[in-house]
Structure formats: structure tokens, C-alpha cells
Design a protein around this motif. Structure first.
Motif, PDB file in Angstrom:
ATOM      1  N   GLN A 161       0.254   0.073  -2.878  1.00  0.00           N
ATOM      2  CA  GLN A 161      -0.154  -0.348  -2.008  1.00  0.00           C
ATOM      3  C   GLN A 161       1.049  -0.621  -1.495  1.00  0.00           C
ATOM      4  O   GLN A 161       1.155  -1.311  -0.782  1.00  0.00           O
ATOM      5  CB  GLN A 161      -1.058  -0.996  -1.672  1.00  0.00           C
ATOM      6  N   GLY A 162       2.297  -0.561  -2.294  1.00  0.00           N
ATOM      7  CA  GLY A 162       3.489  -1.312  -1.475  1.00  0.00           C
ATOM      8  C   GLY A 162       3.472  -2.441  -1.891  1.00  0.00           C
ATOM      9  O   GLY A 162       3.815  -3.353  -0.421  1.00  0.00           O
ATOM     10  N   ALA A 163       2.996  -3.444  -2.142  1.00  0.00           N
ATOM     11  CA  ALA A 163       3.433  -4.534  -2.750  1.00  0.00           C
ATOM     12  C   ALA A 163       3.726  -5.051  -3.740  1.00  0.00           C
ATOM     13  O   ALA A 163       4.388  -4.095  -4.983  1.00  0.00           O
ATOM     14  CB  ALA A 163       1.608  -5.105  -3.194  1.00  0.00           C
ATOM     15  N   LYS A 178      -7.402  -3.932   2.174  1.00  0.00           N
ATOM     16  CA  LYS A 178      -7.747  -4.533   2.808  1.00  0.00           C
ATOM     17  C   LYS A 178      -6.259  -4.634   4.088  1.00  0.00           C
ATOM     18  O   LYS A 178      -7.005  -5.378   4.970  1.00  0.00           O
ATOM     19  CB  LYS A 178      -8.638  -5.307   2.857  1.00  0.00           C
ATOM     20  N   ALA A 179      -5.601  -5.141   3.316  1.00  0.00           N
ATOM     21  CA  ALA A 179      -4.717  -6.092   3.178  1.00  0.00           C
ATOM     22  C   ALA A 179      -3.784  -5.822   4.612  1.00  0.00           C
ATOM     23  O   ALA A 179      -3.325  -4.503   4.466  1.00  0.00           O
ATOM     24  CB  ALA A 179      -3.692  -7.023   2.119  1.00  0.00           C
ATOM     25  N   ALA A 180      -3.281  -6.236   5.170  1.00  0.00           N
ATOM     26  CA  ALA A 180      -1.454  -6.017   5.893  1.00  0.00           C
ATOM     27  C   ALA A 180      -0.373  -7.780   5.509  1.00  0.00           C
ATOM     28  O   ALA A 180      -0.759  -8.169   5.011  1.00  0.00           O
ATOM     29  CB  ALA A 180      -2.638  -6.786   7.418  1.00  0.00           C
ATOM     30  N   GLY A 181       0.932  -7.307   6.282  1.00  0.00           N
ATOM     31  CA  GLY A 181       1.492  -7.627   6.233  1.00  0.00           C
ATOM     32  C   GLY A 181       2.637  -7.598   4.622  1.00  0.00           C
ATOM     33  O   GLY A 181       2.184  -6.875   3.268  1.00  0.00           O
ATOM     34  N   ASN A 182       3.466  -8.143   4.110  1.00  0.00           N
ATOM     35  CA  ASN A 182       4.087  -8.482   3.555  1.00  0.00           C
ATOM     36  C   ASN A 182       2.566  -8.612   2.574  1.00  0.00           C
ATOM     37  O   ASN A 182       1.804  -8.757   2.156  1.00  0.00           O
ATOM     38  CB  ASN A 182       5.177  -9.395   2.145  1.00  0.00           C
ATOM     39  N   LYS A 183       2.528  -7.946   1.093  1.00  0.00           N
ATOM     40  CA  LYS A 183       1.516  -8.429  -0.049  1.00  0.00           C
ATOM     41  C   LYS A 183       2.255  -8.774  -1.057  1.00  0.00           C
ATOM     42  O   LYS A 183       2.714  -8.205  -1.949  1.00  0.00           O
ATOM     43  CB  LYS A 183       0.786  -7.191  -0.160  1.00  0.00           C
ATOM     44  N   LEU A 184       2.089  -9.988  -1.676  1.00  0.00           N
ATOM     45  CA  LEU A 184       1.958 -10.293  -3.125  1.00  0.00           C
ATOM     46  C   LEU A 184       0.898 -10.184  -4.278  1.00  0.00           C
ATOM     47  O   LEU A 184       0.006 -11.088  -3.479  1.00  0.00           O
ATOM     48  CB  LEU A 184       3.164 -12.073  -2.895  1.00  0.00           C
TER      49      LEU A 184
END
Length: 389
Positions: free
Chosen positions: A197-199, A165-171
Motif C-alpha cells: 500500500q506504499g506505507a 481507504k487512506a490518502a496522503g502519507n500513510k504510517l
């Protein structure tokens, strides 16, 4: 007119009534398994000096030699004139030890965690934290300004559902070994979720480095993961390494980003060069003396088996941290005090450090303990807990 601190006085009274008041004990001896505290000698079972290096003669002598060579204070921040040859050598040795491109020293683990998360994230980004993460990780996430979400403890499925559900950079941020429970993060599952998820994945391995793994490489060695799987690795030096400070290890671009953007690195004094020299000595011992890790494992297993035979509720832990769940905060304090009277120092851990209703005795082991120390502690626990019901 009320005194300006009257509300604070009432709050302190309330803390005391709940059995949550914290107080300091004065240690009059070097760190080790035998401490002189408040005029009495006790066996220490609550230190994070897992490998017994805090007072190791080689480490102490390296510290003394470092002070002779560099003085006591570092004089400034790393980016002004505080970055010595000792600091630089230690960073290179820590990078090699962790199998990463580079490492960067921070003055404390708390500062490292706050600095890293705030440097990597901002508004419009998202940070995902294990519900039982250390306070410094939670504070770092909140201070970053990113959207802050906690996932169920060690639950990669819950994490994945939130990541989508998240957008932007994810950490993703997690402890490696959870300091109050002693269990391991499911790092292999978290790494898979992060890549899908590209985090980015950040691990605080304060209680694993030096202690976990055949070579002391910590939680990432335990799972056989590398820099690509876990891009951000934080470790402290005041636990398994027996000294002081912290470091972050990772890629060239990560470390250069932190040098430019991590405010807790840029705007604070470097730790003394003598501490770096002491840590270089302790790192050699960590690498070469695997018997310390082997002994820790045997002692922890011996205690765990004995505690279970006594009917104590030991928590699920494969580390040198072996908590006994008590529940009620005041009862945990009473048992801790009774153990002190019997000659054993064991901390009672209470909310807000742990969730409400889960107060515990946090028993930790050192490579300097012997089997007879474990057996004596178990005997004392059997007598005291039976009398505190």
C-alpha cells in the motif's frame, strides 16, 4: 463556592473505589532482582531491566568516568551545545548494532515516539495503530493531526482493509513486543501490507532490543527484516540496556528529517553525556554476552510451564514478560499485595493501561534470576491465589 479542586477529589475517590488507584513505592537499594522497599527485602519480578545491566559494574564505572569527563548536565539541546562526543559515538554504535544508516538519540522513549510521528505526518495524512499499542504511540498519532485509525490487535488483514481507504502519507505504527501482553507483532505480515500500500512502517521495539534474537537485535532480527522492510525503528535504553533514554534508527533521510522537524528532539535538553557513556558500555555487554538472552528464555519457559500446571491463566507470550490474567482489578491488587507480604514484588496492571476486565499480574524476568527464584514465586502464587478466590 466550591473549592477549585473539589471535582478532582471526587474523581480520585472514584478511582480508589474501582481498585484503580496508583501509588509509588520507595526503593532504597540499587536496581536488581533483590530490592529493599519500604524497609523490607523482596525479590523483584516487575522490572524491565531484562538483562540485569542497570547495576552492572562495567556500566556503573562507565557512568562515573563519563561524569568525570563531561560533568553531570549536558547544558543544552543537541542542536545548541549539548551534543557531545559521547552522544555521537553512541549514535554511531547503535546504528551499527541495528544495521541501519544512522541513529538519533532522544531523551525518553515517549518523546521519541511523539516526535517521530509528528515529524512524519500532518493533516491530510493517515496513521494506523495496533489497538494495544503503548500510550506514547497512541498519543503521538493523535498529536500529529493525521487521520487516526486503530486496527485489531496483530491483525494484518484488518490493517490492509483500512490502508486501502487512506490518502496522503500513510504510517503504520506498532509495538514490537507488546509491553503488557508479551506477545510479538506479526512484523513480517505488516511489512508486506506496508509495501503493498506504499506505507511506512514504524516499530517501537522497547521490550525487544537487547532481549530478542540471537544477537539481541530485537523483533526485526527475529523476523529477519531490514531497514527497507521496517524504515523506522525506535528503541529505549532504560530496559534491556539498563540505562536511560531512547533512539530512532533508520535511513539518512529519516534521521535528517527528525533533526530538522521532531520538536521533542529540537526543543529539549540532551540526556547527560555520562548516560551515553554508560550505554556504550552496556551495548558491548548486550552484544557479547548472549548467555543472558539464553537464560531469560529458560527462566520464562520454566515459569510458564509451572504456571500452567497450577491452572493459572498465563497469556500467550514468548518473551520475558509473562502476564497472568486475573480479570478483576481489586483481586489483582489483593494478590499483588499478598505476594509483597510473601517477599515478591509483582505489579498489578489495571485499566486504563489494559482493557476493562483484563487486569493482570505482570511477571517479568531478569537474567539475574535463578531457577529457585522462579520456583519460590510459583509456590507463593499457588498458595495466595487459592486463598483469594
Amino acid at each position: 463556592m466550591a473549592h477549585p479542586f473539589s471535582e478532582l477529589t471526587a474523581e480520585l475517590d472514584d478511582i480508589a473505589q474501582q481498585g484503580l488507584y496508583r501509588s509509588r513505592r520507595i526503593i532504597e537499594s540499587p536496581q536488581g532482582i533483590n530490592l529493599e522497599i519500604d524497609g523490607r527485602n523482596v525479590v523483584n519480578f516487575c522490572s524491565n531491566d531484562y538483562l540485569g545491566l542497570a547495576n552492572h559494574p562495567d556500566v556503573v564505572n562507565a557512568f562515573k568516568a563519563g561524569a568525570d569527563q563531561y560533568g553531570v548536565g549536558s547544558g543544552s539541546a543537541h542542536l545548541i551545545c549539548g551534543h557531545s562526543a559521547a552522544h555521537h559515538a553512541l549514535e554511531e554504535e547503535l546504528a551499527a548494532f541495528t544495521g541501519r544508516d544512522r541513529a538519533l538519540l532522544f531523551s525518553t522513549g515517549y518523546m521519541a515516539n511523539i516526535g517521530v510521528i509528528s515529524a512524519l505526518l500532518g493533516r491530510g495524512d493517515a496513521v494506523f495503530e495496533d489497538r494495544l499499542n503503548h500510550a506514547s504511540l497512541l498519543d503521538g498519532g493523535l498529536l500529529s493531526g493525521a487521520r487516526f485509525k486503530r486496527y485489531a490487535h496483530a491483525d494484518a488483514a484488518d490493517l490492509s482493509a483500512n490502508l486501502e481507504k487512506a490518502a496522503g502519507n500513510k504510517l503504520i505504527v506498532t509495538d514490537g513486543v507488546f509491553s503488557m501482553d508479551g506477545d510479538f507483532a506479526p512484523l513480517n505480515e505488516l511489512a508486506v501490507a506496508a509495501k503493498k500500500q506504499g506505507a511506512w512502517l514504524m516499530v517501537d521495539d522497547a521490550h525487544g532490543l537487547g532481549v530478542i534474537g540471537e544477537y539481541g537485535g530485537g523483533i526485526v532480527e527475529h523476523y529477519g527484516l531490514g531497514q527497507d522492510d521496517v524504515p523506522v525503528l525506535m528503541g529505549t535504553l532504560g530496559k534491556g540496556f539498563g540505562t536511560f533514554g531512547a533512539f530512532v534508527a533508520g535511513s539518512e533521510v529519516l534521521i535528517e528529517t527528525l533533526i530538522q522537524k521532531a520538536r521533542t528532539y529540537v526543543y529539549t535538553t540532551a540526556l547527560p553525556a555520562a548516560v551515553a557513556e554508560a550505554t556504550r558500555a552496556s551495548l558491548k555487554i548486550v552484544i557479547s554476552e548472549s548467555w543472558r538472552r539464553d537464560k531469560l528464555k529458560k527462566l520464562s519457559e520454566r515459569f510458564r510451564l509451572g504456571a500452567e500446571q497450577l491452572g493459572l491463566q498465563v497469556m500467550a507470550s514468548s518473551s520475558a514478560i509473562q502476564p497472568i490474567l486475573i480479570g478483576d482489578s481489586q483481586r489483582a491488587v489483593n494478590i499483588s499485595n499478598a505476594l509483597l507480604d510473601a517477599g515478591f514484588l509483582v505489579s498489578a496492571i489495571r485499566p486504563p493501561t489494559v482493557p476493562q476486565g483484563s487486569a493482570r499480574l505482570r511477571v517479568t524476568f531478569s537474567a539475574l534470576h535463578e531457577e529457585q527464584h522462579v520456583d519460590r514465586l510459583l509456590d507463593a502464587l499457588a498458595k495466595i491465589i487459592a486463598g483469594c478466590k
